[in-house]
Design a protein around this motif. Structure first.
Motif, PDB file in Angstrom:
ATOM      1  N   LEU A 252       5.397   9.743 -12.657  1.00  0.00           N
ATOM      2  CA  LEU A 252       5.884   8.558 -11.946  1.00  0.00           C
ATOM      3  C   LEU A 252       4.792   7.510 -11.899  1.00  0.00           C
ATOM      4  O   LEU A 252       4.134   7.319 -10.876  1.00  0.00           O
ATOM      5  CB  LEU A 252       6.296   8.944 -10.533  1.00  0.00           C
ATOM      6  CG  LEU A 252       7.752   9.314 -10.310  1.00  0.00           C
ATOM      7  CD1 LEU A 252       7.961   9.767  -8.877  1.00  0.00           C
ATOM      8  CD2 LEU A 252       8.673   8.146 -10.617  1.00  0.00           C
ATOM      9  N   SER A 254       4.016   3.496 -13.909  1.00  0.00           N
ATOM     10  CA  SER A 254       4.760   2.238 -14.027  1.00  0.00           C
ATOM     11  C   SER A 254       6.188   2.512 -14.469  1.00  0.00           C
ATOM     12  O   SER A 254       7.123   1.839 -14.071  1.00  0.00           O
ATOM     13  CB  SER A 254       4.084   1.330 -15.048  1.00  0.00           C
ATOM     14  OG  SER A 254       2.749   1.120 -14.687  1.00  0.00           O
ATOM     15  N   GLY A 292       7.438   2.927 -11.048  1.00  0.00           N
ATOM     16  CA  GLY A 292       6.608   2.240 -10.060  1.00  0.00           C
ATOM     17  C   GLY A 292       6.439   0.747 -10.288  1.00  0.00           C
ATOM     18  O   GLY A 292       6.134   0.008  -9.344  1.00  0.00           O
ATOM     19  N   ALA A 293       6.649   0.294 -11.530  1.00  0.00           N
ATOM     20  CA  ALA A 293       6.503  -1.146 -11.798  1.00  0.00           C
ATOM     21  C   ALA A 293       7.476  -1.956 -10.944  1.00  0.00           C
ATOM     22  O   ALA A 293       7.174  -3.083 -10.552  1.00  0.00           O
ATOM     23  CB  ALA A 293       6.722  -1.427 -13.284  1.00  0.00           C
ATOM     24  N   LEU A 295       8.385  -1.111  -7.901  1.00  0.00           N
ATOM     25  CA  LEU A 295       7.752  -1.151  -6.568  1.00  0.00           C
ATOM     26  C   LEU A 295       6.705  -2.264  -6.522  1.00  0.00           C
ATOM     27  O   LEU A 295       6.628  -3.017  -5.547  1.00  0.00           O
ATOM     28  CB  LEU A 295       7.105   0.196  -6.241  1.00  0.00           C
ATOM     29  CG  LEU A 295       8.050   1.391  -6.078  1.00  0.00           C
ATOM     30  CD1 LEU A 295       7.260   2.686  -5.977  1.00  0.00           C
ATOM     31  CD2 LEU A 295       8.922   1.200  -4.845  1.00  0.00           C
ATOM     32  N   ARG A 296       5.919  -2.340  -7.585  1.00  0.00           N
ATOM     33  CA  ARG A 296       4.848  -3.363  -7.666  1.00  0.00           C
ATOM     34  C   ARG A 296       5.405  -4.782  -7.570  1.00  0.00           C
ATOM     35  O   ARG A 296       4.724  -5.673  -7.090  1.00  0.00           O
ATOM     36  CB  ARG A 296       4.076  -3.217  -8.992  1.00  0.00           C
ATOM     37  CG  ARG A 296       3.029  -2.141  -9.000  1.00  0.00           C
ATOM     38  CD  ARG A 296       1.625  -2.674  -8.673  1.00  0.00           C
ATOM     39  NE  ARG A 296       0.752  -1.613  -8.184  1.00  0.00           N
ATOM     40  CZ  ARG A 296      -0.010  -0.846  -8.960  1.00  0.00           C
ATOM     41  NH1 ARG A 296      -0.025  -1.035 -10.256  1.00  0.00           N
ATOM     42  NH2 ARG A 296      -0.771   0.092  -8.422  1.00  0.00           N
ATOM     43  N   LEU A 304       3.157  -0.103   0.661  1.00  0.00           N
ATOM     44  CA  LEU A 304       3.860   1.164   0.423  1.00  0.00           C
ATOM     45  C   LEU A 304       3.414   2.215   1.432  1.00  0.00           C
ATOM     46  O   LEU A 304       4.234   2.934   2.002  1.00  0.00           O
ATOM     47  CB  LEU A 304       3.606   1.667  -0.999  1.00  0.00           C
ATOM     48  CG  LEU A 304       4.222   0.856  -2.142  1.00  0.00           C
ATOM     49  CD1 LEU A 304       3.837   1.462  -3.491  1.00  0.00           C
ATOM     50  CD2 LEU A 304       5.735   0.785  -2.013  1.00  0.00           C
ATOM     51  N   LEU A 305       2.097   2.259   1.655  1.00  0.00           N
ATOM     52  CA  LEU A 305       1.544   3.235   2.596  1.00  0.00           C
ATOM     53  C   LEU A 305       2.003   2.954   4.024  1.00  0.00           C
ATOM     54  O   LEU A 305       2.256   3.860   4.804  1.00  0.00           O
ATOM     55  CB  LEU A 305       0.007   3.228   2.538  1.00  0.00           C
ATOM     56  CG  LEU A 305      -0.612   3.824   1.274  1.00  0.00           C
ATOM     57  CD1 LEU A 305      -2.125   3.665   1.278  1.00  0.00           C
ATOM     58  CD2 LEU A 305      -0.232   5.307   1.141  1.00  0.00           C
ATOM     59  N   GLY A 387       1.037   7.649 -10.025  1.00  0.00           N
ATOM     60  CA  GLY A 387       0.865   7.012  -8.711  1.00  0.00           C
ATOM     61  C   GLY A 387       1.912   7.415  -7.687  1.00  0.00           C
ATOM     62  O   GLY A 387       1.629   7.529  -6.500  1.00  0.00           O
ATOM     63  N   TRP A 394       8.679  10.346  -0.704  1.00  0.00           N
ATOM     64  CA  TRP A 394       9.399  10.229  -1.985  1.00  0.00           C
ATOM     65  C   TRP A 394       9.624  11.618  -2.578  1.00  0.00           C
ATOM     66  O   TRP A 394      10.709  11.931  -3.072  1.00  0.00           O
ATOM     67  CB  TRP A 394       8.598   9.341  -2.948  1.00  0.00           C
ATOM     68  CG  TRP A 394       9.410   8.770  -4.063  1.00  0.00           C
ATOM     69  CD1 TRP A 394      10.753   8.947  -4.290  1.00  0.00           C
ATOM     70  CD2 TRP A 394       8.930   7.903  -5.095  1.00  0.00           C
ATOM     71  NE1 TRP A 394      11.129   8.239  -5.408  1.00  0.00           N
ATOM     72  CE2 TRP A 394      10.032   7.590  -5.924  1.00  0.00           C
ATOM     73  CE3 TRP A 394       7.684   7.357  -5.412  1.00  0.00           C
ATOM     74  CZ2 TRP A 394       9.914   6.756  -7.041  1.00  0.00           C
ATOM     75  CZ3 TRP A 394       7.579   6.536  -6.524  1.00  0.00           C
ATOM     76  CH2 TRP A 394       8.677   6.226  -7.329  1.00  0.00           C
TER      77      TRP A 394
HETATM   78  P1  ADP Z   1       0.410   3.670 -14.745  1.00  0.00           P
HETATM   79  O1  ADP Z   1      -0.790   4.441 -15.192  1.00  0.00           O
HETATM   80  O2  ADP Z   1       1.668   4.016 -15.447  1.00  0.00           O
HETATM   81  O3  ADP Z   1       0.230   2.188 -14.630  1.00  0.00           O
HETATM   82  P2  ADP Z   1      -0.044   5.017 -12.172  1.00  0.00           P
HETATM   83  O4  ADP Z   1       0.178   6.448 -12.442  1.00  0.00           O
HETATM   84  O5  ADP Z   1      -1.412   4.510 -11.921  1.00  0.00           O
HETATM   85  O6  ADP Z   1       0.707   4.098 -13.235  1.00  0.00           O
HETATM   86  O7  ADP Z   1       0.858   4.641 -10.906  1.00  0.00           O
HETATM   87  C1  ADP Z   1       0.949   3.336 -10.458  1.00  0.00           C
HETATM   88  C2  ADP Z   1       2.275   3.173  -9.745  1.00  0.00           C
HETATM   89  O8  ADP Z   1       2.277   3.978  -8.583  1.00  0.00           O
HETATM   90  C3  ADP Z   1       2.486   1.741  -9.301  1.00  0.00           C
HETATM   91  O9  ADP Z   1       3.612   1.221  -9.937  1.00  0.00           O
HETATM   92  C4  ADP Z   1       2.672   1.837  -7.790  1.00  0.00           C
HETATM   93  O10 ADP Z   1       3.755   1.028  -7.338  1.00  0.00           O
HETATM   94  C5  ADP Z   1       2.944   3.307  -7.549  1.00  0.00           C
HETATM   95  N1  ADP Z   1       2.400   3.727  -6.267  1.00  0.00           N
HETATM   96  C6  ADP Z   1       1.157   3.566  -5.793  1.00  0.00           C
HETATM   97  N2  ADP Z   1       1.046   4.032  -4.526  1.00  0.00           N
HETATM   98  C7  ADP Z   1       2.255   4.521  -4.205  1.00  0.00           C
HETATM   99  C8  ADP Z   1       2.814   5.135  -3.031  1.00  0.00           C
HETATM  100  N3  ADP Z   1       2.084   5.369  -1.945  1.00  0.00           N
HETATM  101  N4  ADP Z   1       4.113   5.473  -3.066  1.00  0.00           N
HETATM  102  C9  ADP Z   1       4.862   5.265  -4.156  1.00  0.00           C
HETATM  103  N5  ADP Z   1       4.405   4.693  -5.270  1.00  0.00           N
HETATM  104  C10 ADP Z   1       3.117   4.323  -5.305  1.00  0.00           C
END
Ligand code: ADP
Length: 431
Positions: A252, A254, A292-293, A295-296, A304-305, A387, A394
């Motif tokens: 999980l 981006s 997660g993108a 969410l961003r 988020l926290l 992430g 979740w």
């Molecule tokens: P990537 O390497 O694919 O860019 P990561 O594994 O670093 O991604 O994860 C980043 C993602 O995790 C972001 O899109 C962010 O929204 C999500 N993320 C970070 N913290 C949290 C959290 N506490 N709860 C849910 N999602 C989170």
């Protein structure tokens, strides 16, 4: 003491990583290296430098105890090499470099319908481009002996000096048939078949010891064994802890990527679903554009926290979202025009977040259901990395939707997975 250590090296998109484990699979050393700005002007040079610098960062005592090494690289990153001298004959084409439309058409005319080798970024299409441009033909006329090497093969060749080896994970996008364990006829009958790496090993299989020259230069013990590598995503899967049929890893980040250990092989190019061989099992994978993108786009990680504890995972949000950053989805729904659905947006931010987390969990559950319908083994447990794995609320929402235990992976680094392969290879070499 006489600790036997194992080194895994991961060559990712922006940097490389080394992890050393012991017999108990505990991490004993860890080093990172960023390729630097000069990388794009010469990838092979940057990777080779990183290899030396990473080893240099390991304590000499640790380095001297390394019994075996395995390297993973980004899938479909490849180059042409002179098998005699090691000279680079065509600079590396990266994992994400799409080849031209005419090349893709040619690939489709040669390979079976919807084979993974027909993807515009496949190793096969890259080889076709070099063929089409006359690169290897010209090199051959000049007396070179051209051979194709994947990034991981080439880096291993710098250690063991063999330039015609690969593994069946890296070779999948070249067109290798891992089930029959051979290059298929449509590939081996091509005029460039002589460029295919002749020896295709199982990932982690012992290949050869380091050359005396490499051992001396890099501070490795002379008997140090180099094992066949794999791709970065398979190495990350191995690191994550799934070992039994039915166990899976959801990444999980981006985006959402899922991989399931299955007894049977499942391939469906329409959904971008394909299987890698892992010994006697198959690793079935697919990737969704949700993740997660999204969410961003709406929340910072700090938000988020802050908002997450206001969500009760045992209650439905009452929203029915399909979270995407832009229109278009491949898996578990194949529809390039599928629009994002994030409406209606409630006043309450925590409830909005709840809806998105639930929506992504819904897509994840749908994805595993589709794999089952395609004939993959039933899901029993999900490890989770990226992430999103840090969010326990979740995780609880997902466990409810998936109907199986969901646990965060203790390890998700590809380098760790490669270290496990090195350990396995060393044990095989003793038998
Ligand atoms: P990537 O390497 O694919 O860019 P990561 O594994 O670093 O991604 O994860 C980043 C993602 O995790 C972001 O899109 C962010 O929204 C999500 N993320 C970070 N913290 C949290 C959290 N506490 N709860 C849910 N999602 C989170």
């Amino acid at each position: 003491g006489s600790d036997v250590l194992y080194l895994g090296m991961d060559f990712g998109t922006s940097g490389a990583r080394a992890m050393v484990i012991n017999e108990q699979q505990e991490l004993v050393a860890d080093a990172r290296q960023v390729y630097g700005a000069e990388a794009s002007s010469g990838w092979t040079g940057a990777w080779e430098r990183s290899l030396g610098e990473l080893l240099g960062k390991l304590p000499p005592k640790v380095r001297q105890a390394i019994a075996s090494i395995a390297i993973d690289g980004t899938s479909a990153t490849s180059l042409l090499l002179d098998r005699q001298t090691g000279q680079v004959l065509a600079p590396a084409k990266l994992y994400n470099e799409s080849q031209g439309g005419a090349i893709v058409k040619l690939a489709q005319a040669i390979a079976p319908a919807s084979h993974t080798a027909t993807a515009s970024t496949s190793t096969f299409c890259k080889l076709l481009t070099w063929h089409d441009q006359g690169i290897w033909q010209e090199a051959q006329q000049q007396g070179h002996q051209p051979v194709l090497q994947h990034q991981a093969d080439w880096l291993a060749s710098l250690l063991h000096g063999r330039r015609t080896t690969t593994d069946y994970n890296n070779a999948l996008k070249l067109g290798y048939n891992p089930g029959a364990d051979c290059y298929p006829g449509w590939l081996s009958s091509q005029p460039f078949a002589g460029l295919l790496p002749a020896e295709v090993f199982a990932p982690g299989d012992p290949v050869a010891p380091v050359t005396p020259e490499a051992a001396e230069r890099l501070g490795l013990p002379p008997h140090c064994l180099v094992c066949a590598g794999t791709t970065d995503s398979i190495a990350a899967f191995l690191a994550a802890g799934a070992t039994e049929i039915g166990e899976a890893v959801s990444s999980l980040g981006s985006t959402l990527a899922i991989k399931l250990l299955s007894e049977s092989r499942v391939d469906d190019a329409k959904y971008g679903v394909y299987s890698h061989r892992l010994g006697h099992t198959w690793l079935v994978g697919g990737a969704s554009n949700t993740g997660g993108a999204v969410l961003r786009q709406h929340f910072s990680d700090a938000q988020l926290l802050e908002l997450t504890p206001h969500i009760d995972p045992s209650q439905p949000s009452g929203l029915d979202y399909y979270p995407l950053t832009a229109k278009g989805e491949r898996f578990p729904i194949n529809d390039p025009d599928l629009p994002p659905c994030l409406e209606p947006r409630p006043e309450d931010d925590a409830r909005f977040l709840h809806g998105i987390l639930e929506g992504i969990a819904h897509v994840e559950a749908q994805a595993y259901r589709l794999l089952l319908e395609m004939g993959a083994s039933p899901l029993t447990k999900v490890y989770t990395a990226g992430g999103g794995a840090k969010n326990p609320v979740w995780t609880a929402i997902r466990a409810r939707q998936l109907g199986v235990p969901v646990v965060p992976s203790p390890q998700a680094e590809a380098a760790f997975g490669s270290a496990l392969l090195a350990r396995q290879g060393y044990h095989k070499s003793l038998r």
